[in-house]
Write a protein that holds these residues in place. Structure first.
Motif, PDB file in Angstrom:
ATOM      1  N   MET A  24       0.826  -1.210   0.000  1.00  0.00           N
ATOM      2  CA  MET A  24       0.000   0.000   0.000  1.00  0.00           C
ATOM      3  C   MET A  24       0.864   1.266   0.000  1.00  0.00           C
ATOM      4  O   MET A  24       1.694   1.450   0.887  1.00  0.00           O
ATOM      5  CB  MET A  24      -0.904  -0.014   1.237  1.00  0.00           C
ATOM      6  CG  MET A  24      -2.015   1.007   1.198  1.00  0.00           C
ATOM      7  SD  MET A  24      -3.244   0.710  -0.104  1.00  0.00           S
ATOM      8  CE  MET A  24      -3.916  -0.884   0.381  1.00  0.00           C
ATOM      9  N   VAL A  28      -1.977   6.567  -0.195  1.00  0.00           N
ATOM     10  CA  VAL A  28      -3.298   5.998   0.094  1.00  0.00           C
ATOM     11  C   VAL A  28      -3.613   6.162   1.579  1.00  0.00           C
ATOM     12  O   VAL A  28      -4.739   6.482   1.960  1.00  0.00           O
ATOM     13  CB  VAL A  28      -3.360   4.515  -0.332  1.00  0.00           C
ATOM     14  CG1 VAL A  28      -4.653   3.861   0.123  1.00  0.00           C
ATOM     15  CG2 VAL A  28      -3.216   4.397  -1.843  1.00  0.00           C
ATOM     16  N   LEU A  64      -0.508   3.738  -7.761  1.00  0.00           N
ATOM     17  CA  LEU A  64      -1.646   2.898  -7.349  1.00  0.00           C
ATOM     18  C   LEU A  64      -1.745   1.660  -8.242  1.00  0.00           C
ATOM     19  O   LEU A  64      -1.969   0.554  -7.751  1.00  0.00           O
ATOM     20  CB  LEU A  64      -2.950   3.695  -7.385  1.00  0.00           C
ATOM     21  CG  LEU A  64      -3.038   4.939  -6.501  1.00  0.00           C
ATOM     22  CD1 LEU A  64      -4.446   5.522  -6.544  1.00  0.00           C
ATOM     23  CD2 LEU A  64      -2.624   4.643  -5.076  1.00  0.00           C
ATOM     24  N   TYR A 101      -9.096   2.044  -3.729  1.00  0.00           N
ATOM     25  CA  TYR A 101      -8.305   2.807  -2.763  1.00  0.00           C
ATOM     26  C   TYR A 101      -9.203   3.901  -2.181  1.00  0.00           C
ATOM     27  O   TYR A 101      -9.568   4.838  -2.896  1.00  0.00           O
ATOM     28  CB  TYR A 101      -7.100   3.450  -3.433  1.00  0.00           C
ATOM     29  CG  TYR A 101      -6.069   2.476  -3.951  1.00  0.00           C
ATOM     30  CD1 TYR A 101      -5.064   1.993  -3.113  1.00  0.00           C
ATOM     31  CD2 TYR A 101      -6.067   2.061  -5.275  1.00  0.00           C
ATOM     32  CE1 TYR A 101      -4.083   1.124  -3.588  1.00  0.00           C
ATOM     33  CE2 TYR A 101      -5.099   1.206  -5.750  1.00  0.00           C
ATOM     34  CZ  TYR A 101      -4.121   0.724  -4.913  1.00  0.00           C
ATOM     35  OH  TYR A 101      -3.164  -0.120  -5.379  1.00  0.00           O
ATOM     36  N   ASN A 102      -9.570   3.757  -0.916  1.00  0.00           N
ATOM     37  CA  ASN A 102     -10.381   4.757  -0.214  1.00  0.00           C
ATOM     38  C   ASN A 102     -11.688   5.073  -0.936  1.00  0.00           C
ATOM     39  O   ASN A 102     -12.166   6.204  -0.927  1.00  0.00           O
ATOM     40  CB  ASN A 102      -9.581   6.056   0.016  1.00  0.00           C
ATOM     41  CG  ASN A 102      -8.415   5.829   0.946  1.00  0.00           C
ATOM     42  OD1 ASN A 102      -8.541   5.180   1.989  1.00  0.00           O
ATOM     43  ND2 ASN A 102      -7.256   6.354   0.591  1.00  0.00           N
TER      44      ASN A 102
END
Length: 109
Positions: A24, A28, A64, A101-102
Motif C-alpha cells: 500500500m 493511500v 496505485l 483505494y479509499n
C-alpha cells in the motif's frame, strides 16, 4: 459435477489482500483515492498465466496501479486449481480483480 472454485477464490482473495496491504502506497494512507481493474490468468499449478497481469482500467496514478499489480505478482503462486470431476480438466482460469483505494465497495447487481 463441476469443479468447485469457491475455496480457491477465497484463498486467492485472502492472499491478494495481504500482499496488497503490504504494498500500500503512503499516499493511500493519506487519503488518495483510486480504482484499478486488473485481469490475469492462473494456470493449473497456481502460477500466473504467461506471467501477464493486464491493466483493464487504470487509476490514472502509476503508483496505485503498480501496487495492485505487485499484489498479484507477490501473491502468486496460488493453490493448485481443483480437478473437475466430469468433463475436461480445467487447465487455467481467468480473473478480473478490482482494487479500490479509499472508495466504497459498490453494491452487487
Amino acid at each position: 459435477g463441476e469443479a468447485d472454485f469457491e475455496a480457491n477464490l477465497k484463498q486467492i482473495s485472502l492472499s491478494l489482500r495481504k500482499k496488497w496491504m503490504e504494498a500500500m502506497p503512503d499516499s493511500v494512507l493519506q487519503g488518495q483515492k483510486g480504482r484499478v481493474i486488473l485481469e490475469f490468468g492462473i494456470n493449473e499449478d497456481g502460477t500466473i498465466l504467461d506471467q501477464l497481469v493486464r491493466t483493464t482500467v487504470s487509476s490514472g496514478n502509476q503508483t496505485l496501479d503498480d501496487a495492485a499489480i505487485a499484489a498479484i505478482r507477490n501473491a502468486a503462486p496460488f493453490d493448485r486449481l481443483p480437478i473437475s470431476y466430469a468433463g475436461p480438466r480445467v487447465s487455467k482460469i481467468s480473473l478480473r480483480m478490482t482494487f479500490l483505494y479509499n472508495l466504497p465497495i459498490p453494491p452487487r447487481p
